[in-house]
Write an enzyme that holds these catalytic residues in place. Structure first.
Site, PDB file in Angstrom:
ATOM      1  CD  GLU A 123       5.878   6.543   4.187  1.00  0.00           C
ATOM      2  OE1 GLU A 123       5.156   7.257   3.474  1.00  0.00           O
ATOM      3  OE2 GLU A 123       5.651   6.306   5.372  1.00  0.00           O
ATOM      4  N   GLY A 263      -2.255   3.504  -1.603  1.00  0.00           N
ATOM      5  CA  GLY A 263      -3.322   4.386  -2.064  1.00  0.00           C
ATOM      6  C   GLY A 263      -2.758   5.699  -2.579  1.00  0.00           C
ATOM      7  CG  MET A 265       4.405   8.877  -1.164  1.00  0.00           C
ATOM      8  SD  MET A 265       4.571   8.183   0.504  1.00  0.00           S
ATOM      9  CE  MET A 265       5.755   9.330   1.194  1.00  0.00           C
ATOM     10  CD  GLU A 266       3.248  10.824   3.550  1.00  0.00           C
ATOM     11  OE1 GLU A 266       2.615  10.016   2.852  1.00  0.00           O
ATOM     12  OE2 GLU A 266       3.820  10.517   4.615  1.00  0.00           O
ATOM     13  CD  GLU A 300      -1.562  10.427   1.276  1.00  0.00           C
ATOM     14  OE1 GLU A 300      -0.519  10.724   1.890  1.00  0.00           O
ATOM     15  OE2 GLU A 300      -2.128   9.319   1.408  1.00  0.00           O
ATOM     16  CG  HIS A 303       0.851  12.590   5.763  1.00  0.00           C
ATOM     17  ND1 HIS A 303       1.164  12.200   7.047  1.00  0.00           N
ATOM     18  CD2 HIS A 303       0.378  11.482   5.142  1.00  0.00           C
ATOM     19  CE1 HIS A 303       0.875  10.909   7.187  1.00  0.00           C
ATOM     20  NE2 HIS A 303       0.389  10.449   6.052  1.00  0.00           N
TER      21      HIS A 303
HETATM   22  N1  BES Z   1       2.572   7.522   3.639  1.00  0.00           N
HETATM   23  C1  BES Z   1       1.491   6.727   3.205  1.00  0.00           C
HETATM   24  C2  BES Z   1       1.778   5.972   1.943  1.00  0.00           C
HETATM   25  C3  BES Z   1       2.800   4.866   2.047  1.00  0.00           C
HETATM   26  C4  BES Z   1       2.641   3.851   2.918  1.00  0.00           C
HETATM   27  C5  BES Z   1       3.882   4.805   1.230  1.00  0.00           C
HETATM   28  C6  BES Z   1       3.586   2.835   2.976  1.00  0.00           C
HETATM   29  C7  BES Z   1       4.806   3.807   1.299  1.00  0.00           C
HETATM   30  C8  BES Z   1       4.671   2.808   2.173  1.00  0.00           C
HETATM   31  C9  BES Z   1       0.251   7.569   2.946  1.00  0.00           C
HETATM   32  O1  BES Z   1       0.175   8.741   3.645  1.00  0.00           O
HETATM   33  C10 BES Z   1      -0.915   6.734   3.384  1.00  0.00           C
HETATM   34  O2  BES Z   1      -1.061   6.528   4.533  1.00  0.00           O
HETATM   35  N2  BES Z   1      -1.702   6.259   2.439  1.00  0.00           N
HETATM   36  C11 BES Z   1      -2.800   5.376   2.696  1.00  0.00           C
HETATM   37  C12 BES Z   1      -4.110   6.057   2.502  1.00  0.00           C
HETATM   38  C13 BES Z   1      -4.541   6.803   3.708  1.00  0.00           C
HETATM   39  C14 BES Z   1      -5.781   7.588   3.461  1.00  0.00           C
HETATM   40  C15 BES Z   1      -4.778   5.926   4.901  1.00  0.00           C
HETATM   41  C16 BES Z   1      -2.682   4.251   1.695  1.00  0.00           C
HETATM   42  O3  BES Z   1      -1.921   4.392   0.750  1.00  0.00           O
HETATM   43  O4  BES Z   1      -3.348   3.244   1.881  1.00  0.00           O
HETATM   44 ZN    ZN Z   2      -0.471   8.544   5.629  1.00  0.00          ZN
END
Ligand code: BES
Ligand code: ZN
Length: 855
Positions: A123, A263, A265-266, A300, A303
């Site tokens: 992603e 942080g 990834m799902e 995650e 998601h």
């Molecule tokens: N899908 C995102 C991770 C992501 C974001 C991957 C952008 C690649 C590019 C994941 O679900 C997410 O939102 N992670 C957050 C933590 C969440 C608890 C808000 C993050 O990684 O900060």
């Molecule tokens: Zn997310």
């Protein structure tokens, strides 16, 4: 290195459906550190008479064939970013082999190596760094993945879905095969290969299916995986109970990785997590870390339905999955912990991050209309304001109505890539609601301002007039009125609640009237922060005290105190900026003293009600951001409070130190910070004692931070002790960096520069940069100064990081979000350095898009 072409701006309005569908895809990975071969077979079906355009970046094309017939190089075109085949049959199989170099890949995107572990991050648009593909979320298909690798170095081989084969190949290599039965977009693909330890457990779903659960981490860290495992089981149970959503595969894997941009990834069935959000035990993780782990594991996991089973049509719709999933993880955390504390901390974060984003150069709607770099979409606005918009929907249709709408959403759209419009329709229609006006929350940027005017007349009539206006962002079109749900209550001077309910403010101005009241009530407005707005309201001090004392809404009880403190800080800042003599109002200090001594309050709540407004919040309220006055205003309040209530503060410290629950630690450590910030010797000695006798990370880190207010030998001893203990532990070492960079001490910049030279620091590890550079960039007092060329150093570092990891550099760039508000000399110094960066043709589009706006 080649200069990149002019980055292209993309527009929401230009969306077109894909010209090809993919029935299924088979991938074969032959893993080698520097030369991994990826063979793909993709079954295409044409849906429009157009050439086939595949995305691909940094790939070495080895071979390409259609239906087993090799393609002559004259029938396809390769550019840096695409592979185009002009003529194709209506239905065919494309066979491609590419070579990539995971070891050389330091961007943490695509397939890369982290501490000897192969790992992927796709992603938003990085599957194209693994092989040629239609790398867009509206192309969903079924994946079969085969992996071959060295048996010794990579005993664990994983991908999405279920493992259906596993064997040795001889010659020191082995093999596994994975099938994911659910259609998914390429951004959810994952592969992990390494020598990993594991904690295993299981969960039985409400329909009786047994799901095997695994948390993987490097060997020796298994003991720190149990909390994440428990959080996963809680998440699975909660989603069944609250939304009726059951897990759909037979296994669920979480992998902890040290080098990770985000942080977590799902990826379907195979989540990859930044190690700081998995690994935890009392000795190495703070109470806040435990809380974050629970919430991110939940996020995650949630998601799987909101994001994976139903995904986004394109990246402009990102809030469809992220806003909704943040809302879900907030509700989960509220149910697992104190709902009041959860709401307060969620709103604190929203105000610090999202409100300031929306008031600055990077203001954008929850559904943006254009962008340069898709990665830059992962903003506080998409996430946190997106979650607030969903929360307002729930407030409007009620909790049961919201559940009905969610059921409808999955009934209509399971297996599809959809839009925010689709979601809004699924929630509103079964509830007989019209969201036409409400949906402006998605298209209009800025934080609405609601002005409050009250009137009480002798005949006992009380009226409230609310007027909405958009934030005055000069370069913005005037917004249309928003649809604003406001929870409220009316409280008498004796503390009785005589009314409560929900107002919908949808016109520019509306008035509500109450008759036959004995006296003017105190209005408690926007309870639970039911709408993400700013209130403009000159509330008398007596009414603030009335709310602090009597409000039944915990959020607004604390809010009244925050407002009181914020107003006082602003009064002090104005005077300080004007060079006037000024002192803190006694009644403010006395109100704090009262709260400190109120033993009916939950200690964690008390720690929140007693905290001073955050810099990021203050910064939004001042016309000119002078970091010295900001810090000074808070210091004055702390000093007065500590002078007047030192005995009570020390008593509170001792009492809560003895009780030692999570809440007690929060309050105790807040008190310790106050005592040290005010430079008391008692504070110093308590911090020293706490540091050297701490039994958990919460106590040691807060003691280390507190003693950082002093330049004593005990401070030096503690700081060195922490470093020596934890320099080889990547997760905890980052905490040490964070302490160095966040200190208000005058030597902070010196210490930051020194920290880059110590053993353990790696200038390519995202977590190291976030905790040192990123934290320093947010340290208003020590970053925004002309004294030590901090800007010059920071921008040089940004450029260095940008060359290997543009996403991390883009996060660093956010330190300049407040440039426009700085005093002239600082503004000029900052803009000089920003211009130098922008003049550099090597600067990535990620950092460029953000920095351009700061000039
Ligand atoms: N899908 C995102 C991770 C992501 C974001 C991957 C952008 C690649 C590019 C994941 O679900 C997410 O939102 N992670 C957050 C933590 C969440 C608890 C808000 C993050 O990684 O900060
Ligand atoms: Zn997310």
């Amino acid at each position: 290195m080649t200069t990149k072409g002019q980055p292209q701006r993309q527009y929401l309005k230009d969306y077109t459906a894909p010209a090809f569908q993919i029935d299924s895809v088979q991938l074969y990975f032959n893993l080698h550190e520097t030369a991994t071969r990826v063979k793909s077979k993709i079954q295409f079906k044409k849906s429009a008479q157009q050439p086939l355009v595949l995305n691909g970046e940094n790939l070495k094309l080895i071979s390409i064939a259609i239906n087993d017939k090799k393609l002559d190089s004259s029938v396809y075109t390769l550019t840096d970013e695409t592979l185009t085949i002009a003529q194709t049959p209506d239905q065919f199989e494309l066979q491609i082999e590419v070579e990539i170099n995971p070891e050389a890949n330091k961007s943490c995107e695509g397939l890369y190596l982290s501490q000897g572990i192969f790992c992927t991050q796709c992603e938003a648009e990085s599957f194209r760094k693994i092989t040629y593909f239609m790398d867009r979320p509206d192309v969903m298909t079924k994946y079969t993945v085969e992996i071959e690798a060295d048996e010794k170095k990579y005993p664990v081989l994983m991908s999405n879905g279920d493992c259906i084969d596993k064997k040795s190949l001889g010659g020191g290599r082995h093999y596994t095969k994975w099938i994911d039965p659910f259609k998914k977009p390429a951004y959810l693909f994952a592969l992990v290969a390494g020598d990993l330890g594991v904690v295993q457990d299981h969960f039985v779903t409400k329909s009786g299916k047994k799901v095997d659960l695994f948390v993987y981490a490097s060997h020796g860290k298994q003991d720190r995986c149990h909390f994440a495992m428990e959080s996963l089981k809680k998440s699975m149970k909660w989603d069944e109970e609250r939304f009726g959503l059951e897990y759909d595969l037979n296994q669920y894997m979480i992998v902890s990785i040290d080098d990770f941009n985000m942080g977590a990834m799902e990826n379907k069935g195979l989540n990859v997590f930044n190690s700081r959000l998995v690994l935890a035990d009392e000795k190495t993780a703070t109470d806040n870390d435990f809380h974050s782990i629970e919430s991110v594991v939940g996020h995650e996991y949630f998601h799987n339905w909101t994001g994976n089973r139903v995904t986004c049509r394109n990246w402009f719709e990102l809030s469809l999955k992220e806003g909704l999933t943040v809302f879900r993880d907030q509700e989960f955390s509220a149910d697992m912990n104190s709902a009041a504390v959860q709401r307060i901390t969620d709103v604190d974060r929203l105000r610090a991050r999202q409100f300031s984003e929306d008031a600055g150069p990077n203001s954008h709607p929850v559904r943006p209309e254009s962008c340069l770099a898709v990665d830059n979409f992962y903003t506080a606005t998409i996430y946190e304001k997106g979650a607030e918009v969903i929360r307002m929907m729930q407030t409007i249709v009620g909790r049961d109505g919201f559940r009905k709408g969610m059921d409808e959403y999955f009934k209509r759209h399971d297996g599809q890539a959809v839009t925010i419009e689709d979601f809004a329709a699924a929630i509103s229609e079964p509830n007989g609601q019209d969201f036409t006006q409400f949906k402006r929350w998605y298209s209009q940027p800025g934080t609405p301002i609601v002005t409050v005017q009250e009137n009480f007349s002798n005949d006992g009539t009380y009226t409230v007039t609310l007027t909405q206006s958009n934030a005055d962002l000069d370069n913005q079109k005037k917004n249309q009125p928003f649809y604003i749900p406001l929870k409220f209550g009316l409280i008498t001077n004796e503390g009785q609640e005589i009314e409560k309910g929900l107002w919908i403010l949808k016109d520019p101005t509306q008035t509500w009237t109450f008759k036959n009241l004995k006296a003017k009530p105190t209005l408690s407005l926007n309870r639970e922060f039911s709408a993400p707005i700013k209130l403009k309201w000159s509330m008398p001090h007596s009414e603030m005290l009335n709310l602090i004392k009597f409000d039944t809404d915990a959020f607004n009880k604390r809010e009244a105190c925050q407002k009181m403190l914020l107003d006082e800080c602003l009064r002090l800042i104005t005077a300080l900026d004007a060079g006037q003599n000024v002192t803190v109002k006694t009644e403010i200090i006395e109100a704090l003293g009262h709260l400190l001594k109120d033993n009916s309050l939950d200690p964690e709540f008390k720690s929140l009600i007693l905290s001073l407004p955050m810099d990021l919040v203050l910064a939004q309220e001042v016309a000119v951001l002078n970091p010295v006055s900001l810090a000074q205003s808070k210091k004055m309040i702390v000093k007065e409070f500590v002078n007047k209530y030192k005995t009570d503060l020390i008593a509170a410290y001792q009492a809560h130190h003895a009780k030692n629950t999570r809440g007690d630690r929060a309050l105790k450590n807040l008190v310790l910070g106050l005592l040290c910030s005010a430079q008391t010797t008692e504070g110093h000695d308590l911090a020293e004692k706490q540091y050297f006798s701490a039994a958990n990370m919460t106590d040691s880190i807060y003691a280390l931070i507190a003693i950082g207010h002093f330049d004593s030998s005990a401070q030096q001893k503690a700081n060195a002790d922490f470093y020596n203990k934890w320099k080889s532990d990547s997760v905890v070492f980052n905490k040490w960096l964070n302490v160095q960079a966040s200190s208000q001490h005058e030597k902070t910049f010196e210490r930051v520069q020194h920290s880059m030279t110590v053993q353990g620091f790696d200038s390519n590890t995202p977590n190291n940069i976030y905790n040192l550079h990123g934290v320093f960039g947010n340290n208003f007092l020590r970053f925004h100064t002309v004294e030590h060329n901090t800007y010059q150093w920071y921008c040089q570092e940004l450029l260095r990081v940008d060359a290997v990891n543009p996403q991390v550099a883009a996060r660093m760039a956010q330190a300049f979000n407040f440039t426009q508000k700085l005093p002239a000399n600082l503004k000029q110094a900052a803009q000089t350095e920003i211009s130098k960066l922008l003049n550099n043709p090597q600067l990535s589009k990620n950092a460029r898009e953000l920095l351009e706006k700061c000039l």
